[in-house]
Enzyme design. Structure first.
Site, PDB file in Angstrom:
ATOM      1  N   LYS A 252       6.413   8.090   4.385  1.00  0.00           N
ATOM      2  CA  LYS A 252       5.630   6.961   3.879  1.00  0.00           C
ATOM      3  C   LYS A 252       4.532   7.501   2.968  1.00  0.00           C
ATOM      4  O   LYS A 252       3.593   8.157   3.422  1.00  0.00           O
ATOM      5  CB  LYS A 252       5.025   6.180   5.045  1.00  0.00           C
ATOM      6  CG  LYS A 252       4.178   4.989   4.622  1.00  0.00           C
ATOM      7  CD  LYS A 252       3.644   4.259   5.850  1.00  0.00           C
ATOM      8  CE  LYS A 252       2.789   3.079   5.482  1.00  0.00           C
ATOM      9  NZ  LYS A 252       2.273   2.373   6.684  1.00  0.00           N
TER      10      LYS A 252
ATOM     11  N   ASP B 244       0.160  -7.014  11.889  1.00  0.00           N
ATOM     12  CA  ASP B 244       1.079  -7.360  10.804  1.00  0.00           C
ATOM     13  C   ASP B 244       2.522  -7.208  11.268  1.00  0.00           C
ATOM     14  O   ASP B 244       3.376  -6.746  10.524  1.00  0.00           O
ATOM     15  CB  ASP B 244       0.811  -6.480   9.577  1.00  0.00           C
ATOM     16  CG  ASP B 244       1.556  -6.990   8.345  1.00  0.00           C
ATOM     17  OD1 ASP B 244       1.857  -8.193   8.286  1.00  0.00           O
ATOM     18  OD2 ASP B 244       1.856  -6.177   7.454  1.00  0.00           O
TER      19      ASP B 244
ATOM     20  N   PHE C  41       0.801  -1.222   0.000  1.00  0.00           N
ATOM     21  CA  PHE C  41       0.000   0.000   0.000  1.00  0.00           C
ATOM     22  C   PHE C  41       0.834   1.274   0.000  1.00  0.00           C
ATOM     23  O   PHE C  41       0.282   2.365  -0.077  1.00  0.00           O
ATOM     24  CB  PHE C  41      -0.919   0.036   1.223  1.00  0.00           C
ATOM     25  CG  PHE C  41      -1.840  -1.142   1.338  1.00  0.00           C
ATOM     26  CD1 PHE C  41      -2.332  -1.765   0.203  1.00  0.00           C
ATOM     27  CD2 PHE C  41      -2.211  -1.637   2.579  1.00  0.00           C
ATOM     28  CE1 PHE C  41      -3.187  -2.856   0.297  1.00  0.00           C
ATOM     29  CE2 PHE C  41      -3.055  -2.728   2.686  1.00  0.00           C
ATOM     30  CZ  PHE C  41      -3.542  -3.337   1.542  1.00  0.00           C
TER      31      PHE C  41
ATOM     32  N   VAL D  43       8.306   3.983   1.096  1.00  0.00           N
ATOM     33  CA  VAL D  43       8.935   4.788   2.134  1.00  0.00           C
ATOM     34  C   VAL D  43      10.236   5.366   1.597  1.00  0.00           C
ATOM     35  O   VAL D  43      11.070   4.636   1.042  1.00  0.00           O
ATOM     36  CB  VAL D  43       9.209   3.950   3.401  1.00  0.00           C
ATOM     37  CG1 VAL D  43       9.814   4.831   4.490  1.00  0.00           C
ATOM     38  CG2 VAL D  43       7.924   3.297   3.902  1.00  0.00           C
TER      39      VAL D  43
END
Length: 434
Positions: free
Chosen positions: A285, A387, A267, A270
């Site tokens: 990010k 995650d 998604f 960085v």
């Protein structure tokens, strides 16, 4: 030896100063014994202590040596239920990594030193059952404390009502007969208003106020006129970035060049950058807004960072929600840059010239465990990261671990944005510890 646990035995005599030779020890627990004497200074000069020093429930006496301030990496300090006397040393403010401090059940006297203002990472503080005096320091309202126990001392003055003191179940001031004010639930008497010795005539007060306001307006007008041109450059040095534009992030990352790309996910990408007006290294990010999940990830991450704060969580500096030069939506989150990269780099990448030793691995594990314990058990609403993997664990200059990337975070509880689903999400190949 990295950990020594001798708690709940029947050890007697003094604590040997030779324990100061354990230069690799990160945790030491001698609690619940029959040890006597003073705390040896050599023990407090162990700079390797980063997890725990527990000397509670013994018969130690004397004052707390000022060398305690050298334990600047220590996370938990427990000296409760001894016979330690004297003042709390101001050098204790040097233990800036403390998350838990317990001095209860001793004979400490005097005031709580103002130097404790530097212990911004404190989560639990207990100084109950001592002989402490003075007023409750107001800066405790600014801390992210889960609990503070000031009971059974001789504190005086008004009880604060902000921060941790806004929740009656999060603090205790029992047994302090000279306190007043605070929350209604405490049942303390109201604080007396300060009485003026002499009242001035009303017209005198009006004249003084009018004259003062006129002088202030003149000074403000003059100052604004002189400083209007330089105001922008001066305000840019402020550490708290309330707004960062797309153009500033574009310049900071050299046009989001591949040379500055330090990480990429499903998604987001960085980039390393330098905010020129403050000369500060940051990690930017940038969300891939072509994906609907990326927009949800941005909202979730902003919501998570808004309500959490811990020394082992990656520090967010600001966020940017704007449009780029083509008129497309642009969303980014700006973090503090971690110079030692991610744990994944150290474990798997061939670019790392050295490997983690055992002590570093244990320290990183404890840092991550502390972060998860905070998210699960000490936030106003429990947060599940969802995650957690080595690439989401970043390392600073001192190899202290910081957990980041809350794009899949979930809030456990009631409400429209809360859920208790247990579906597996995140990176294939990793099962988050929750």
């Amino acid at each position: 030896m990295t950990k020594l646990a001798l708690y709940s035995n029947k050890l007697e005599g003094h604590i040997p100063s030779s324990l100061g030779n354990l230069h690799q020890v990160i945790g030491l627990d001698l609690s619940n014994n029959k040890l006597t004497g003073e705390i040896p200074k050599e023990l407090l000069e162990l700079s390797s202590l980063s997890y725990l020093l527990n000397l509670s429930q013994n018969h130690l006496f004397g004052s707390l040596p000022s060398e305690v301030g050298k334990l600047n990496m220590l996370g938990i300090l427990d000296l409760s239920y001894n016979n330690i006397t004297g003042n709390i040393p101001s050098s204790l403010g040097g233990c800036q990594s403390l998350s838990s401090l317990s001095l209860k059940g001793n004979l400490f006297q005097g005031i709580i030193p103002p130097s404790l203002r530097s212990l911004r990472g404190l989560v639990d503080l207990d100084v109950s059952h001592n002989n402490l005096t003075g007023q409750i320091l107001e800066f405790f309202q600014e801390f992210s404390l889960n609990y503070i126990n000031l009971s059974f001392n001789d504190f005086e003055g008004e009880v604060p009502v902000l921060g941790v003191f806004a929740n009656a179940s999060a603090f205790s001031v029992l047994g302090n007969s000279r306190l007043c004010g605070g929350l209604i639930q405490l049942g303390l008497p109201k604080c007396e208003a300060k009485k003026h010795r002499k009242r001035f005539p009303v017209y005198v007060i009006v004249i003084l106020i009018a004259s003062t306001l006129f002088i202030i307006l003149c000074l403000v007008y003059s100052w604004c006129k002189k400083k209007s041109k330089s105001q922008a450059s001066q305000s840019s040095t402020n550490e708290r970035f309330l707004k960062v534009s797309y153009n500033e992030l574009l310049k900071a990352t050299d046009g989001f060049s591949e040379a500055n790309l330090i990480g990429q996910g499903g998604f987001s990408s960085v980039y390393k950058g330098i905010l020129g007006h403050v000369d500060r290294s940051v990690a930017v990010k940038v969300l891939h807004l072509q994906s609907r999940e990326a927009r949800k990830s941005f909202v979730r991450e902003c919501e998570a960072w808004r309500s959490i704060r811990h020394r082992n969580l990656l520090k967010i500096i600001t966020s940017c929600s704007s449009v780029d030069f083509q008129g497309n939506d642009f969303k980014a989150i700006v973090y503090e840059f971690m110079p030692n990269g991610s744990l994944h780099d150290w474990l798997h990448s061939s670019t790392c010239t050295s490997r983690l030793n055992l002590v570093q691995r244990i320290n990183i594990l404890m840092n991550v465990a502390c972060a998860l314990d905070y998210l699960h058990n000490h936030c106003p609403t429990a947060i599940v990261h969802g995650d957690l993997k080595p690439s989401d664990i970043l390392l600073d200059d001192d190899m202290v671990a910081h957990v980041g990337d809350f794009g899949l975070a979930r809030f456990l509880g009631s409400g429209s944005n809360r859920n208790n689903s247990s579906g597996v999400k995140g990176t294939i190949g990793y099962a988050p510890p929750e």
